[in-house]
Design a protein around this motif. Sequence first.
Motif, PDB file in Angstrom:
ATOM      1  N   UNK A 128      51.841  11.783  28.937  1.00  0.00           N
ATOM      2  CA  UNK A 128      51.261  11.444  30.233  1.00  0.00           C
ATOM      3  C   UNK A 128      50.089  12.357  30.558  1.00  0.00           C
ATOM      4  N   UNK A 129      50.218  13.652  30.259  1.00  0.00           N
ATOM      5  CA  UNK A 129      49.109  14.593  30.516  1.00  0.00           C
ATOM      6  C   UNK A 129      47.903  14.280  29.642  1.00  0.00           C
ATOM      7  N   UNK A 130      48.147  13.913  28.387  1.00  0.00           N
ATOM      8  CA  UNK A 130      47.041  13.581  27.494  1.00  0.00           C
ATOM      9  C   UNK A 130      46.325  12.315  27.959  1.00  0.00           C
ATOM     10  N   UNK A 131      47.081  11.335  28.387  1.00  0.00           N
ATOM     11  CA  UNK A 131      46.456  10.110  28.880  1.00  0.00           C
ATOM     12  C   UNK A 131      45.648  10.354  30.148  1.00  0.00           C
ATOM     13  N   UNK A 132      46.101  11.288  30.986  1.00  0.00           N
ATOM     14  CA  UNK A 132      45.386  11.579  32.225  1.00  0.00           C
ATOM     15  C   UNK A 132      44.042  12.246  31.955  1.00  0.00           C
TER      16      UNK A 132
END
Length: 97
Positions: free
Chosen positions: A5-9
């Motif tokens: 999720x952090x990488x996608x953000x």
Amino acid sequence: MNALTRQLATLPQVCPVAPPGAQRYTDQLMGYVLWGTIILFVLGVVIGIGAIVAGRIFGMPHASKAGIVGVVVVFLAVIGYLVLPGIVRALTGAGCV
């Protein structure tokens, strides 16, 4: 899952943009589609009313029923035509991926 999720953000958003000069043609095409749709709605109501009247005059109850169903379907299509673009716009947001 948190790491993903952090990488996608952190990924940049990609927003579709029309090529230069294409907006004029897009507006013209959408105008033709809009007027064509309005004409089809009007024709549907006129044909439905004509079927109702012809069914009453010539004693054909099936034609009258078909005309009533046709007019109701046209009105439901008009309601859908007015409501569905707002729903799609709310679901897609700004259009950026």
